[in-house]
Design an enzyme around this catalytic site. Structure first.
Site, PDB file in Angstrom:
ATOM      1  N   CYS A 418      -0.245   8.157  -7.697  1.00  0.00           N
ATOM      2  CA  CYS A 418       0.956   8.831  -8.181  1.00  0.00           C
ATOM      3  C   CYS A 418       1.705   7.946  -9.190  1.00  0.00           C
ATOM      4  O   CYS A 418       1.338   7.909 -10.345  1.00  0.00           O
ATOM      5  CB  CYS A 418       1.833   9.265  -7.011  1.00  0.00           C
ATOM      6  SG  CYS A 418       2.929  10.603  -7.481  1.00  0.00           S
ATOM      7  N   HIS A 545      -1.586  12.136  -3.888  1.00  0.00           N
ATOM      8  CA  HIS A 545      -1.607  11.154  -2.803  1.00  0.00           C
ATOM      9  C   HIS A 545      -2.827  11.407  -1.927  1.00  0.00           C
ATOM     10  O   HIS A 545      -2.731  12.134  -0.934  1.00  0.00           O
ATOM     11  CB  HIS A 545      -0.326  11.276  -1.961  1.00  0.00           C
ATOM     12  CG  HIS A 545       0.908  10.894  -2.701  1.00  0.00           C
ATOM     13  ND1 HIS A 545       1.387   9.615  -2.743  1.00  0.00           N
ATOM     14  CD2 HIS A 545       1.753  11.647  -3.450  1.00  0.00           C
ATOM     15  CE1 HIS A 545       2.489   9.584  -3.477  1.00  0.00           C
ATOM     16  NE2 HIS A 545       2.728  10.795  -3.920  1.00  0.00           N
ATOM     17  N   GLU A 547      -4.128   9.683   0.234  1.00  0.00           N
ATOM     18  CA  GLU A 547      -3.962   9.178   1.610  1.00  0.00           C
ATOM     19  C   GLU A 547      -3.487  10.281   2.564  1.00  0.00           C
ATOM     20  O   GLU A 547      -3.705  10.210   3.757  1.00  0.00           O
ATOM     21  CB  GLU A 547      -2.986   7.995   1.647  1.00  0.00           C
ATOM     22  CG  GLU A 547      -1.612   8.225   1.047  1.00  0.00           C
ATOM     23  CD  GLU A 547      -1.586   8.056  -0.461  1.00  0.00           C
ATOM     24  OE1 GLU A 547      -2.678   7.914  -1.068  1.00  0.00           O
ATOM     25  OE2 GLU A 547      -0.488   8.076  -1.048  1.00  0.00           O
TER      26      GLU A 547
HETATM   27  N1  GLN Z   1       8.394   8.836  -9.670  1.00  0.00           N
HETATM   28  C1  GLN Z   1       7.206   9.505 -10.064  1.00  0.00           C
HETATM   29  C2  GLN Z   1       7.432  10.984 -10.312  1.00  0.00           C
HETATM   30  O1  GLN Z   1       8.381  11.543  -9.876  1.00  0.00           O
HETATM   31  C3  GLN Z   1       6.095   9.300  -9.082  1.00  0.00           C
HETATM   32  C4  GLN Z   1       6.349   9.919  -7.765  1.00  0.00           C
HETATM   33  C5  GLN Z   1       5.500   9.359  -6.658  1.00  0.00           C
HETATM   34  O2  GLN Z   1       4.916   8.288  -6.805  1.00  0.00           O
HETATM   35  N2  GLN Z   1       5.427  10.047  -5.546  1.00  0.00           N
HETATM   36  O3  GLN Z   1       6.646  11.630 -10.955  1.00  0.00           O
END
Ligand code: GLN
Length: 571
Positions: A418, A545, A547
């Protein structure tokens, strides 16, 4: 049937809402079809109720019962999305997009199945619904009260969940501690529930903690006894089982003492010392016949599911006998980090176990690297792979980018999750595509190269909570790429997302010209979801994600390959 007669009487007299459309008994509900286990805790928070509940659910699932775990949170947040993961632990995301407590992650992995909105409720969520119904006039002039309305709303949620999942057994974990003012609603609901369903259909498991203060060098049971007492006076009956969490095994006589002083008997005291992995807990409970006691209590008939039981046995044996050892670096603040990155650490364990590998985690201090870029090599010393996890905000980002540069240039396996995908895009943007000062709109305005920009539909979103791009989404895989191969050469994969920003499509061509492969995209190809560098042993960034979908019996394929590459790097 006696149970149904009972239901009719209850519907008439106990807290039924004026509007027949909304009583605490959903339409078609049958008492006795589902058995219920309430899992509570005392002495300290974080006593491991969620793990007890999930582990017991696993044992009962192995006996052929359809198990449905629920977590009831006492806070007023509508979901966990606005909670700080450094204080409360990670925000777990379900496939249907609900942002929950990390216990749901434990349930999913212990049960090897996905859960949904039926499995997680907060005080805030329940109040919000009551307010909505009240404004709609559903209560027809009645005063809306703690009892019966709010309590009824809780008991209804539990029943709806049991019906929606067609559960044989529903396990309900009550957040917080017995005696907490905030959890009062749930304890009242639990009492009401027993009254309405009949004690034969409901069981209580209370979790306590036994400490061994260093200056006494002896396990002290008084707080545990007190907690059993508190439970009993609040509920009006003793717990059916007490699980005692402690750092080490219970010392001789301690179980008996708790059994005698708690007035429950030593046979109802279960010992649960700290273990190396949560996946070792089910066996501990089984060795103490917890599953048998529950089956006997409810007088239900088990059907052995040997296949599932053996798969778990194999996992536990492999986990307990590792042949290799590696260290993986995670960029993050050390304090509270294990809970903050709970799913990542578990996903690493799932993949590591598959390759008979014990994985140590080292947290990398990116703020230090930010100040002293020359320290990067020293900080990454001894690690065989690096993960930049999800995150928000500017703190430590330059340090993260420096770690990614080091990994890319030194063939060190890199896995960006992410925010880690976005940071990798910035590193490549700056250092390979020569886009000077490439950055993300999340942290800076008026950028010359906004390589990461706001998702278009986020422009209309107001306020916080439940409004990021959330939950399971399809990912179109590009043939003949690493991701495509790892996901079994299928056209689509499905993973869970939680983000507001994305890779700016305007930069796609420049990146591709410089050797970046976007191997996963939305089916309409407007959002980049996976990037990889084919020349590198493992350089993969994912906007999702992975995970959250990893389970011990089904490790995530990207984590598997990352661990494999890290093992090779070590050699
Ligand atoms: N801050 C980033 C976004 O909003 C990544 C979010 C995250 O890592 N869950 O896109």
């Amino acid at each position: 049937m006696a149970d149904n007669k009972r239901l009719k009487v209850l519907q008439k007299f106990s807290g039924r809402f004026k509007d027949k459309k909304w009583s605490q008994f959903p339409k078609g509900y049958k008492i006795g079809k589902t058995k219920y286990i309430f899992v509570t805790g005392g002495v300290i928070s974080g006593v491991g109720k969620g793990i007890t509940s999930g582990s017991l659910a696993q044992l009962l699932q192995n006996k052929g019962f359809r198990c449905n775990p629920i977590k009831l949170e006492s806070y007023y947040n509508v979901d966990s999305g606005t909670l700080n993961p450094f204080e409360h632990g990670e925000v777990f995301v379900l496939d249907d997009g609900l942002e929950t407590d990390m216990d749901l992650g434990s349930y999913e992995s212990l049960l090897n199945k996905n859960l949904s909105k039926n499995n997680f409720f907060t005080n805030g969520m329940i109040e919000k619904q009551l307010h909505k119904l009240e404004r709609k006039g559903m209560f027809e002039g009645k005063t809306v009260q703690f009892f019966p309305h709010k309590v009824g709303a809780v008991t209804r949620k539990i029943r709806e969940s049991a019906m929606a999942t067609n559960a044989d057994i529903t396990l309900i974990e009550i957040g917080g501690k017995v005696g907490d003012e905030e959890s009062r609603i749930y304890f009242k609901a639990m009492q009401t529930f027993v009254y309405e369903e009949g004690k034969e259909n409901v069981s209580y498991i209370h979790n306590v903690y036994v400490d061994k203060p260093a200056h006494l060098n002896e396990q002290k049971t008084w707080p545990a006894q007190q907690s059993i007492d508190e439970f009993s006076s609040l509920i009006g009956s003793k717990p059916d089982l007490v699980v005692v969490r402690s750092e080490h095994e219970l010392e001789s006589g301690v179980r008996e003492k708790i059994g005698a002083r708690g007035l429950i008997g030593a046979e109802k005291v279960v010992s649960l010392p700290n273990l190396k992995s949560i996946y070792l807990v089910p066996k501990r409970l089984k060795d103490q016949n917890v599953d048998k006691m529950i089956i006997k209590y409810f007088n239900i008939r088990p059907k052995n599911n040997k296949k599932l039981e053996n798969a778990w046995k194999k996992y536990v044996t492999k986990f307990s006998n590792p042949k290799n050892k590696i260290t993986i670096g995670i960029t993050g603040k050390y304090i509270g980090s294990r809970d903050t990155y709970a799913s990542i650490i578990k996903a690493i364990e799932h993949a590591g176990t598959l390759y008979d590998t014990e994985v140590d985690i080292k947290f990398i201090n990116t703020e230090l690297i930010e100040r002293r870029k020359d320290k990067v090599k020293e900080e990454l010393e001894g690690i065989s792979g690096i993960i930049v996890p999800g995150g928000f905000g500017v703190r430590g980002t330059e340090g993260k980018i420096e770690c990614i540069r080091y990994a890319r240039e030194n063939n060190l396996p890199y896995f960006g999750l992410c925010y880690g995908f976005q940071m990798a895009a910035l590193e490549i943007g700056r250092n390979i595509c020569k886009l000077k000062n490439a950055n993300t709109e999340e942290n800076f305005d008026k950028l010359k190269h906004p390589v990461i920009c706001l998702l278009p539909d986020q422009l209309e979103k107001e306020g916080l909570g439940g409004n990021m791009r959330l939950g399971g989404q399809d990912i179109k895989l590009k043939p003949d790429t690493k991701a495509w191969e790892l996901y079994g050469k299928k056209p689509l994969a499905r993973e869970r997302f939680r983000h507001r920003y994305e890779f700016n499509p305007e930069y796609r061509k420049i990146f591709e010209k410089n050797g970046v492969v976007f191997s996963g995209m939305t089916p309409s190809e407007d959002i980049m979801q996976i990037l990889e560098l084919p020349e590198h042993p493992f350089f993969v960034g994912v906007q999702f994600h992975p995970e959250f979908s990893s389970k011990p019996l089904q490790p995530n394929p990207l984590y598997m390959e990352f661990i494999k590459a890290s093992l090779e790097y070590k050699k």
